[in-house]
Motif scaffolding. Structure first.
Motif, PDB file in Angstrom:
ATOM      1  N   UNK A 116     -19.080  15.478  36.126  1.00 10.86           N
ATOM      2  CA  UNK A 116     -19.291  14.406  35.159  1.00 10.86           C
ATOM      3  C   UNK A 116     -19.774  15.049  33.870  1.00 10.86           C
ATOM      4  N   UNK A 117     -19.093  14.747  32.776  1.00 13.58           N
ATOM      5  CA  UNK A 117     -19.452  15.340  31.490  1.00 13.58           C
ATOM      6  C   UNK A 117     -19.626  14.292  30.423  1.00 13.58           C
ATOM      7  N   UNK A 118     -20.191  14.720  29.311  1.00 14.85           N
ATOM      8  CA  UNK A 118     -20.398  13.834  28.167  1.00 14.85           C
ATOM      9  C   UNK A 118     -20.034  14.603  26.905  1.00 14.85           C
ATOM     10  N   UNK A 119     -19.471  13.891  25.938  1.00 12.85           N
ATOM     11  CA  UNK A 119     -19.154  14.515  24.656  1.00 12.85           C
ATOM     12  C   UNK A 119     -19.269  13.494  23.546  1.00 12.85           C
ATOM     13  N   UNK A 120     -19.521  13.988  22.352  1.00 13.24           N
ATOM     14  CA  UNK A 120     -19.529  13.147  21.165  1.00 13.24           C
ATOM     15  C   UNK A 120     -18.136  13.216  20.546  1.00 13.24           C
ATOM     16  N   UNK A 121     -17.616  12.089  20.101  1.00  6.74           N
ATOM     17  CA  UNK A 121     -16.281  12.080  19.503  1.00  6.74           C
ATOM     18  C   UNK A 121     -16.278  12.659  18.093  1.00  6.74           C
ATOM     19  N   UNK A 122     -17.455  12.690  17.458  1.00  2.97           N
ATOM     20  CA  UNK A 122     -17.592  13.312  16.132  1.00  2.97           C
ATOM     21  C   UNK A 122     -18.760  14.294  16.204  1.00  2.97           C
ATOM     22  N   UNK A 123     -18.679  15.336  15.429  1.00  2.00           N
ATOM     23  CA  UNK A 123     -19.725  16.358  15.443  1.00  2.00           C
ATOM     24  C   UNK A 123     -21.075  15.766  15.031  1.00  2.00           C
ATOM     25  N   UNK A 124     -22.097  16.088  15.807  1.00  2.00           N
ATOM     26  CA  UNK A 124     -23.454  15.641  15.525  1.00  2.00           C
ATOM     27  C   UNK A 124     -23.934  16.318  14.233  1.00  2.00           C
ATOM     28  N   UNK A 125     -24.696  15.596  13.439  1.00  2.47           N
ATOM     29  CA  UNK A 125     -25.239  16.127  12.195  1.00  2.47           C
ATOM     30  C   UNK A 125     -26.072  17.376  12.461  1.00  2.47           C
ATOM     31  N   UNK A 126     -25.951  18.360  11.573  1.00  2.00           N
ATOM     32  CA  UNK A 126     -26.707  19.609  11.715  1.00  2.00           C
ATOM     33  C   UNK A 126     -28.203  19.324  11.833  1.00  2.00           C
ATOM     34  N   UNK A 127     -28.857  19.968  12.796  1.00  6.39           N
ATOM     35  CA  UNK A 127     -30.280  19.787  13.013  1.00  6.39           C
ATOM     36  C   UNK A 127     -30.634  18.568  13.847  1.00  6.39           C
ATOM     37  N   UNK A 128     -29.638  17.810  14.274  1.00  5.36           N
ATOM     38  CA  UNK A 128     -29.860  16.610  15.091  1.00  5.36           C
ATOM     39  C   UNK A 128     -29.293  16.847  16.483  1.00  5.36           C
ATOM     40  N   UNK A 129     -29.553  15.917  17.410  1.00  2.00           N
ATOM     41  CA  UNK A 129     -29.075  16.079  18.782  1.00  2.00           C
ATOM     42  C   UNK A 129     -28.877  14.740  19.465  1.00  2.00           C
ATOM     43  N   UNK A 130     -28.059  14.760  20.484  1.00  2.00           N
ATOM     44  CA  UNK A 130     -27.899  13.632  21.397  1.00  2.00           C
ATOM     45  C   UNK A 130     -28.313  14.155  22.767  1.00  2.00           C
ATOM     46  N   UNK A 131     -29.272  13.476  23.380  1.00  2.00           N
ATOM     47  CA  UNK A 131     -29.788  13.891  24.685  1.00  2.00           C
ATOM     48  C   UNK A 131     -29.385  12.880  25.745  1.00  2.00           C
ATOM     49  N   UNK A 132     -28.982  13.402  26.887  1.00  2.00           N
ATOM     50  CA  UNK A 132     -28.528  12.541  27.977  1.00  2.00           C
ATOM     51  C   UNK A 132     -29.272  12.899  29.255  1.00  2.00           C
ATOM     52  N   UNK A 133     -29.753  11.891  29.959  1.00  2.00           N
ATOM     53  CA  UNK A 133     -30.453  12.062  31.231  1.00  2.00           C
ATOM     54  C   UNK A 133     -29.770  11.200  32.275  1.00  2.00           C
ATOM     55  N   UNK A 134     -29.344  11.815  33.354  1.00  2.00           N
ATOM     56  CA  UNK A 134     -28.814  11.081  34.509  1.00  2.00           C
ATOM     57  C   UNK A 134     -29.815  11.243  35.640  1.00  2.00           C
ATOM     58  N   UNK A 135     -30.126  10.159  36.319  1.00  2.00           N
ATOM     59  CA  UNK A 135     -31.080  10.175  37.421  1.00  2.00           C
ATOM     60  C   UNK A 135     -30.334   9.764  38.679  1.00  2.00           C
ATOM     61  N   UNK A 136     -30.544  10.503  39.730  1.00  2.00           N
ATOM     62  CA  UNK A 136     -29.885  10.177  40.988  1.00  2.00           C
ATOM     63  C   UNK A 136     -30.295  11.143  42.061  1.00  2.00           C
ATOM     64  N   UNK A 137     -29.342  11.483  42.908  1.00  3.46           N
ATOM     65  CA  UNK A 137     -29.654  12.403  43.989  1.00  3.46           C
ATOM     66  C   UNK A 137     -28.408  12.940  44.646  1.00  3.46           C
ATOM     67  N   UNK A 138     -28.597  14.032  45.390  1.00  2.00           N
ATOM     68  CA  UNK A 138     -27.512  14.676  46.127  1.00  2.00           C
ATOM     69  C   UNK A 138     -27.594  14.286  47.590  1.00  2.00           C
ATOM     70  N   UNK A 139     -26.441  14.060  48.186  1.00  2.00           N
ATOM     71  CA  UNK A 139     -26.387  13.747  49.621  1.00  2.00           C
ATOM     72  C   UNK A 139     -26.428  15.035  50.427  1.00  2.00           C
TER      73      UNK A 139
END
Length: 139
Positions: A116-139
């Motif tokens: 499972x991946x994530x991407x921005x469709x447009x480049x993030x502004x220099x010096x900025x970020x998009x953070x993603x957290x997925x919570x779950x577990x492994x079987x």
């Protein structure tokens, strides 16, 4: 994993993270790699320090083929200022076709070997970020 008549629950609680920076352009960042017996994702939250709104895509790679799952708009500064909350991807109206658990919460299963991946469709502004957290577990 062999079939069983008893319920099977995730055995290892996991927090998966990905960060999209200016240098990543619109490349896919890995968020979750399905464990040997699969993984269960119960929440995906996205926050941004970018002062421009960005569309992000969640994708899944299976056998080297990338499939787009959904595209969600992340408003400017979501989750980094009080007036703009972080975005809950699994409960977003842009992704209505997910499975539900016994409590009625949307969930996503990631099969063994799937990514499972994530991407921005447009480049993030220099010096900025998009953070993603997925919570779950492994079987």
């Amino acid at each position: 994993m062999a079939g069983t008549a008893t319920p099977i629950f995730p055995q290892t609680v996991k927090n998966y993270v990905a960060q999209i920076l200016n240098a990543d352009a619109s490349n896919v960042k890995t968020l979750v790699t399905g464990a040997a017996n699969g993984s269960k994702i119960e929440a995906i939250t996205v926050a941004s320090t970018d002062t421009s709104a960005r569309d992000v895509q969640l994708v899944i790679t299976i056998s080297s083929v990338v499939y787009v799952l959904t595209t969600v708009s992340i408003p400017a500064s979501s989750g980094s200022i009080n007036s703009a909350p972080a975005i809950d991807i699994l409960r977003n109206a842009q992704w209505p076709g997910l499975s539900y658990d016994a409590n009625g919460n949307k969930i996503l299963y990631v099969a063994s070997g799937a990514v499972l991946g994530i991407k921005s469709l447009a480049t993030v502004t220099s010096g900025k970020e998009i953070d993603c957290l997925a919570v779950g577990g492994d079987f």
